[in-house]
Design an enzyme around this catalytic site. Structure first.
Site, PDB file in Angstrom:
ATOM      1  N   PRO A   1       0.817  -1.222   0.000  1.00  0.00           N
ATOM      2  CG  PRO A   1      -0.538  -1.430   1.886  1.00  0.00           C
ATOM      3  CD  PRO A   1       0.633  -2.032   1.201  1.00  0.00           C
TER       4      PRO A   1
ATOM      5  CD  GLU B   1      -1.107  -6.061  10.845  1.00  0.00           C
ATOM      6  OE1 GLU B   1      -1.713  -5.085  10.368  1.00  0.00           O
ATOM      7  OE2 GLU B   1      -1.608  -7.196  10.931  1.00  0.00           O
TER       8      GLU B   1
ATOM      9  NE  ARG C   1      -7.243  -6.129 -20.686  1.00  0.00           N
ATOM     10  CZ  ARG C   1      -7.330  -5.024 -21.415  1.00  0.00           C
ATOM     11  NH1 ARG C   1      -6.420  -4.081 -21.302  1.00  0.00           N
ATOM     12  NH2 ARG C   1      -8.311  -4.857 -22.269  1.00  0.00           N
TER      13      ARG C   1
ATOM     14  CG  ASP D   1      -6.835   4.789 -29.990  1.00  0.00           C
ATOM     15  OD1 ASP D   1      -7.436   4.833 -31.068  1.00  0.00           O
ATOM     16  OD2 ASP D   1      -7.225   5.357 -28.965  1.00  0.00           O
TER      17      ASP D   1
HETATM   18 CL1  6GU Z   1      -0.225  -3.855  -3.202  1.00  0.00          CL
HETATM   19  N1  6GU Z   1      -1.121  -4.470  -0.803  1.00  0.00           N
HETATM   20  C1  6GU Z   1      -1.962  -4.335   0.219  1.00  0.00           C
HETATM   21  N2  6GU Z   1      -1.807  -5.099   1.289  1.00  0.00           N
HETATM   22  N3  6GU Z   1      -2.950  -3.458   0.227  1.00  0.00           N
HETATM   23  C2  6GU Z   1      -3.094  -2.709  -0.865  1.00  0.00           C
HETATM   24  C3  6GU Z   1      -2.266  -2.808  -1.974  1.00  0.00           C
HETATM   25  C4  6GU Z   1      -1.252  -3.716  -1.907  1.00  0.00           C
HETATM   26  N4  6GU Z   1      -2.657  -1.922  -2.895  1.00  0.00           N
HETATM   27  C5  6GU Z   1      -3.707  -1.311  -2.374  1.00  0.00           C
HETATM   28  N5  6GU Z   1      -3.985  -1.772  -1.146  1.00  0.00           N
END
Ligand code: 6GU
Length: 246
Positions: free
Chosen positions: A90, A117, A155, A170
């Site tokens: 995150p 965590e 994709r 595009d």
């Molecule tokens: Cl990559 N990991 C976690 N644990 N929460 C997230 C995330 C990633 N991206 C948005 N929220």
């Protein structure tokens, strides 16, 4: 392209990797996805992957050693000393289409899924070459985020989508929301498909679709409109729409 995914939960990827576009891309050997269980790179009897955080606080933190060793094992297998290595967290930069396009140019990609965590910061500092988040919300782990990255990257690989779909990709279309789509029946429960789509007039249909894209982007994602370079025709379509409404 080869993608190596390091995770504590390899089973989470089973359905994702075998279905739909990704399943087909793997069958066609366009992408080779390998899963690595981080726990397999521990050396202690209990296969411990996490520890209490230094300094205290809630939750557990993933230890650096198994992750470093797993990445090093992948690089050794590939015979490469450096491979783009993305930590899903995150705290990363926000994924977007441009980042996906850049990742799609990589021959090899290593994805590290954090869990619990957090993950010892030395992984982000000294092992990962990039740190990516998929949005401003918390997931319980990086696995779903890794699937999102794999999906939007794969994709884009040549041969994965039919040519008709890739036309929609595009740069002009990107940055705006898609126009509404309809299929048969023409009237469902009394709700009609917009008559222009049944007209057979391809010029009018294209204009209507562009206008719809612009209108719903303004309404739902004004942040995108500010970045989009609108043509004079776009501005005309918008003023026409606002004249009709008012
Ligand atoms: Cl990559 N990991 C976690 N644990 N929460 C997230 C995330 C990633 N991206 C948005 N929220």
């Amino acid at each position: 392209m080869r993608i190596d995914i390091l995770t504590l939960f390899p089973q989470m990827f089973d359905g994702f990797l075998s279905c739909s576009i990704i399943g087909r891309a793997r069958e066609r050997d366009i992408v080779d996805v390998r899963l690595h269980d981080i726990r397999a790179y521990t050396h202690d009897k209990h296969h411990i992957v996490d520890e209490y955080p230094y300094g205290g606080g809630a939750g557990m933190v993933l230890k650096p050693e198994p992750i470093f060793e797993a990445v090093e094992a992948v690089k050794e297998e590939l015979g490469l000393s450096s491979v783009p290595t993305v930590l899903l967290s995150p705290q990363g930069r926000l994924l977007n289409h441009e980042i996906a396009r850049q990742l799609a140019h990589c021959q090899h990609l290593i994805l590290i899924c954090g869990h619990y965590e957090g993950i010892d910061e030395r992984v982000a500092e000294h092992l990962a070459t990039d740190e990516i988040s998929i949005g401003d919300y918390l997931l319980s782990g990086g696995e779903v985020a890794a699937m999102v990255v794999v999906d939007c990257v794969v994709r884009l690989l040549p041969g994965v989508l039919g040519s008709e779909t890739s036309l929609v990709e595009d740069s002009h279309t990107y940055g705006l929301l898609e126009y509404p789509q309809y299929t048969r029946p023409a009237i469902y429960r009394g709700w009609s498909v917009p008559s222009v789509l049944l007209s057979g007039n391809h010029g009018e249909i294209a204009q209507w679709r562009r206008q719809q894209s612009l209108l719903r982007t303004i309404k739902r994602r004004p942040d995108l409109i500010e970045k989009a370079a609108l043509s004079d025709e776009d501005k005309r379509l918008l003023s026409e729409a606002f004249e009709i409404k008012s």
